[in-house]
Design a protein around this motif. Structure first.
Motif, PDB file in Angstrom:
ATOM      1  N   THR A   1       0.837  -1.190   0.000  1.00 42.40           N
ATOM      2  CA  THR A   1       0.000   0.000   0.000  1.00 42.40           C
ATOM      3  C   THR A   1       0.877   1.247   0.000  1.00 42.40           C
ATOM      4  OG1 THR A   1      -1.644  -1.183   1.285  1.00 42.40           O
ATOM      5  CG2 THR A   1      -1.865   1.202   1.210  1.00 42.40           C
ATOM      6  N   VAL A   2       0.515   2.180  -0.838  1.00 44.29           N
ATOM      7  CA  VAL A   2       1.145   3.493  -0.785  1.00 44.29           C
ATOM      8  C   VAL A   2       0.032   4.538  -0.817  1.00 44.29           C
ATOM      9  CG1 VAL A   2       3.371   2.930  -1.839  1.00 44.29           C
ATOM     10  CG2 VAL A   2       1.434   3.485  -3.291  1.00 44.29           C
ATOM     11  N   PRO A   3       0.303   5.742  -0.321  1.00 42.97           N
ATOM     12  CA  PRO A   3      -0.731   6.777  -0.370  1.00 42.97           C
ATOM     13  C   PRO A   3      -1.013   7.211  -1.802  1.00 42.97           C
ATOM     14  CG  PRO A   3       1.181   7.494   0.928  1.00 42.97           C
ATOM     15  CD  PRO A   3       1.507   6.169   0.386  1.00 42.97           C
TER      16      PRO A   3
ATOM     17  N   PHE B   1      -0.749  -4.632 -11.019  1.00 40.60           N
ATOM     18  CA  PHE B   1       0.269  -5.079 -10.070  1.00 40.60           C
ATOM     19  C   PHE B   1      -0.301  -5.449  -8.704  1.00 40.60           C
ATOM     20  CE2 PHE B   1       2.652  -2.646 -13.142  1.00 40.60           C
ATOM     21  CZ  PHE B   1       3.791  -3.398 -13.304  1.00 40.60           C
ATOM     22  N   GLY B   2      -1.537  -5.078  -8.441  1.00 38.95           N
ATOM     23  CA  GLY B   2      -2.112  -5.382  -7.136  1.00 38.95           C
ATOM     24  C   GLY B   2      -1.607  -4.489  -6.025  1.00 38.95           C
ATOM     25  N   ILE B   3      -1.238  -3.272  -6.383  1.00 44.32           N
ATOM     26  CA  ILE B   3      -0.794  -2.323  -5.366  1.00 44.32           C
ATOM     27  C   ILE B   3      -1.968  -1.426  -5.005  1.00 44.32           C
ATOM     28  CG2 ILE B   3       0.706  -0.353  -4.928  1.00 44.32           C
ATOM     29  CD1 ILE B   3       2.690  -1.760  -6.869  1.00 44.32           C
ATOM     30  N   THR B   4      -2.243  -1.311  -3.710  1.00 42.20           N
ATOM     31  CA  THR B   4      -3.372  -0.496  -3.272  1.00 42.20           C
ATOM     32  C   THR B   4      -2.900   0.935  -3.036  1.00 42.20           C
ATOM     33  OG1 THR B   4      -4.157  -2.467  -2.165  1.00 42.20           O
ATOM     34  CG2 THR B   4      -5.261  -0.400  -1.629  1.00 42.20           C
ATOM     35  N   PHE B   5      -3.720   1.875  -3.458  1.00 40.83           N
ATOM     36  CA  PHE B   5      -3.422   3.276  -3.217  1.00 40.83           C
ATOM     37  C   PHE B   5      -4.388   3.778  -2.159  1.00 40.83           C
ATOM     38  CE2 PHE B   5      -1.616   2.286  -7.238  1.00 40.83           C
ATOM     39  CZ  PHE B   5      -0.416   2.969  -7.237  1.00 40.83           C
ATOM     40  N   ALA B   6      -3.868   4.011  -0.983  1.00 37.49           N
ATOM     41  CA  ALA B   6      -4.721   4.363   0.146  1.00 37.49           C
ATOM     42  C   ALA B   6      -5.478   5.653  -0.136  1.00 37.49           C
ATOM     43  CB  ALA B   6      -3.867   4.509   1.401  1.00 37.49           C
ATOM     44  N   GLU B   7      -6.742   5.646   0.165  1.00 39.11           N
ATOM     45  CA  GLU B   7      -7.643   6.796   0.018  1.00 39.11           C
ATOM     46  C   GLU B   7      -7.861   7.209  -1.429  1.00 39.11           C
ATOM     47  OE1 GLU B   7      -6.737   9.984   2.761  1.00 39.11           O
ATOM     48  OE2 GLU B   7      -6.117   8.497   4.242  1.00 39.11           O
TER      49      GLU B   7
END
Lengths: 231, 390
Positions: A147-149, A169-175
């Protein structure tokens, strides 16, 4: 050859001068970000790449936009540094997993410019259209949370790019305001741009475009040439 | 509620009044309109889900991916020369221009420089791709407001350009002509003189379009003041090309971040328009097409002699490293971020295509416009679906 050809002039060789503008940029960023700036790479006259921690990912963007004039959002994406377990390179006719042989030995991860520590990295590029310069920003994505902002608050255009990086890529972007599929169907499973995601075309049949040095025409005798050479 | 200011109260009352008008006086009801996936205005398979209140758009959400071909994944199993056959298909109306930034990025990693003659021909073909692409836009934009004739003119005159490209590269749409270290081949005999004639024809076409379309009352009424993009919003969304120059931002990668092409050798101008509306975007493209014909003309006059290919190994292994090269393509800024680990194939290629960024502004831009204006706004943003979906 055209009739308007004119003799060319010798290109003037320039001595690579120290890149003062990019050095100043890097200095300013180091001053602002401090310990959050964990790596940098400056190629004089070409480009500047910096690497920040995942926590500082969004604040870096905000500083670049408001503090340094990088108002132009260029792109945002991610990199998977893990070597592919399928031996996916041009030397192998088929994916190794396909013909039943044991998977490739896990290789060491090597990172690109500005280094790295984690399997996934997000990277983005912003430009300053007034002073005509660009900068690449990378950040390690923590292996345990991925997770990255989000950048949407700073650059509205990051919205779609983050959706793409999330899906590929399955990377979550917080908010992030609406993290949903952009290219793939909604029920799609998996993250296709990861290195350990199989490329289905390679599983159906071997790739015919394997590179080997082909014989030049006329080098060797062709067998089926006999009939066509009749006049 | 003691701390409510007058201003807030006024806003609240205004909002209440607006709601009441919508819900009671007109008795409107929200409706969802699907535009596409197959629609003549979308230059490919794109679907736009628009939520309407009467004839006004409340929210618009483009749905992409119908043409997603996974080029970024495929580049990881294709050798560097093979990649050009893929990336040709990204923007199929100006194919040659797609090849150039990737090749330049690979050359930057290999520290190879194309010979001057190759750089000249590259730039000429690059600008001819732009003309071939934008000519179609100029004809097509009139279709969106109901005029069909200019489109026929465009297809007729684009043929001259395509013939010239075909004479050099052998391909009308997918040249696959650019090589790491130079070009596949030299110009054929008599090509320069003929291309100059074609450039003259293109300038005539631009004049015709200017009279037919840009001087037309209906076209002006349908595009002036419609779909206004302020410069700061455009920059945030990463718009490029005529879309950002139509908002008054004087930024052109060809002039400001030159890389491998010889735009500094010619005398040309970057056009901008301050209004930021649909009209200004179209107008900038018209001027750019004229400018491109002038660039080609000047380059044809000064083209140097010599080889068109530098010495590169037969089998290309690109040294480990990373390079990002962007060029000003017909649709806007196109860039490739190439990561190499020293193999025959790239490790990762990020394709930064112009239309993806240009399109990403549409949810913001279409909010509040009327249904017929959706089409003109989309047309003026000018996207190619291959460029969005990759």
């Amino acid at each position: 050859m055209s009739s308007t050809d004119t003799p060319t002039e010798e290109a003037v060789e320039e001595v690579p001068a120290p890149d003062t503008t990019r050095e100043a940029m890097l200095e300013q960023l180091t001053g602002e970000l401090g310990g959050a700036l964990v790596g940098s790479h400056l190629e004089p006259g070409i480009d500047l790449t910096i690497r920040v921690t995942a926590d500082a990912w969004a604040t870096t963007a905000a500083f670049l936009k408001t503090g340094m004039g990088f108002g132009y959002f260029n792109f945002l994406s991610a990199i998977d540094w893990k070597p592919s377990p399928f031996g996916r390179d041009m030397d192998s006719q088929v994916d190794i997993a396909l013909d039943g042989t044991e998977p490739k030995e896990p290789e060491e991860m090597t990172w690109g410019l500005a280094g790295g520590e984690t399997r996934f990295q997000v990277f983005a590029r912003v430009n300053d259209v007034v002073k005509h310069r660009g900068i690449t920003i990378k950040a390690d994505v923590p292996d345990d949370s991925l997770t990255v902002p989000t950048w949407v608050g700073t650059y509205a255009g990051a919205n779609w790019h983050e959706r793409e990086a999330w899906e590929m890529f399955g990377i979550t972007f917080a908010e992030h305001p609406g993290l949903r599929h952009i290219y793939l169907p909604g029920e799609f499973e998996g993250n296709p741009m990861r290195k350990d995601y199989p490329l289905l075309a390679r599983r159906v049949k071997p790739w015919p475009g394997i590179v080997d040095v082909e014989a030049m025409p006329g080098d060797d005798d062709d067998e089926d040439d006999g009939e066509s050479s009749d006049s | 509620m003691t701390d409510v200011t007058d201003r807030q109260q006024l806003n609240y009352i205004a909002a209440q009044a607006a709601d009441a008008r919508v819900n009671l006086e007109l008795e409107t009801e929200g409706m969802t309109l699907n535009i596409g996936p197959q629609h003549p205005a979308t230059h490919g398979t794109l679907r736009i889900v628009a939520k309407l209140d009467g004839e006004q758009v409340i929210a618009a959400d483009p749905v992409m991916g119908y043409m997603h071909r996974g080029y970024e994944k495929l580049t990881e199993v294709r050798t560097y020369p093979q990649v050009t056959t893929l990336i040709n298909r990204i923007d199929w109306l100006g194919s040659f221009a797609n090849e150039v930034p990737f090749i330049l990025a690979a050359e930057q990693l290999m520290e190879v420089e194309a010979p001057p003659r190759a750089q000249w021909i590259r730039t000429i073909l690059f600008e001819m791709s732009r003309i071939a692409n934008v000519v179609l836009f100029l004809g097509d934009v009139a279709v969106q407001v109901g005029a069909v004739t200019p489109a026929f003119f465009a297809f007729r005159d684009r043929e001259h350009i395509l013939n010239q490209i075909e004479a050099v590269t052998g391909g009308r749409f997918h040249p696959n002509f650019d090589r790491i270290g130079g070009l596949k081949d030299d110009l054929p005999a008599g090509w320069v003189a003929e291309t100059k004639l074609v450039m003259k024809k293109m300038r005539r076409f631009c004049d015709e379009i200017e009279t037919l379309v840009f001087g037309n009352e209906i076209f002006e009424a349908r595009t002036r003041g419609i779909g206004v993009i302020p410069a700061d919003i455009g920059l945030q969304y990463g718009l490029s090309g005529a879309n950002i120059r139509g908002s008054g931002v004087d930024w052109d990668v060809r002039r400001d971040q030159p890389c491998g092409l010889v735009y500094d050798q010619v005398d040309w101008k970057v056009w901008t328009h301050p209004d930021g509306d649909s009209f200004s975007r179209c107008w900038v493209r018209l001027q750019e097409t004229r400018e491109a014909t002038k660039i080609v003309d000047q380059l044809l006059d000064t083209i140097p002699a010599g080889p068109v290919m530098a010495k590169v190994p037969r089998i290309i292994k690109v040294p480990a490293g990373e390079a990002f090269v962007e060029t000003e393509n017909p649709l806007g800024v196109m860039g490739y971020y190439v990561i190499s680990k020293g193999d025959l194939v790239p490790y990762r290629v990020k394709i930064r295509s112009a239309s993806f960024n240009n399109m990403s502004i549409t949810p913001w831009l279409l909010k509040g416009v009327y249904v017929p204006d959706i089409i003109t706004i989309l047309a003026s943003l000018y996207f190619i679906l291959g460029d969005i979906d990759r």
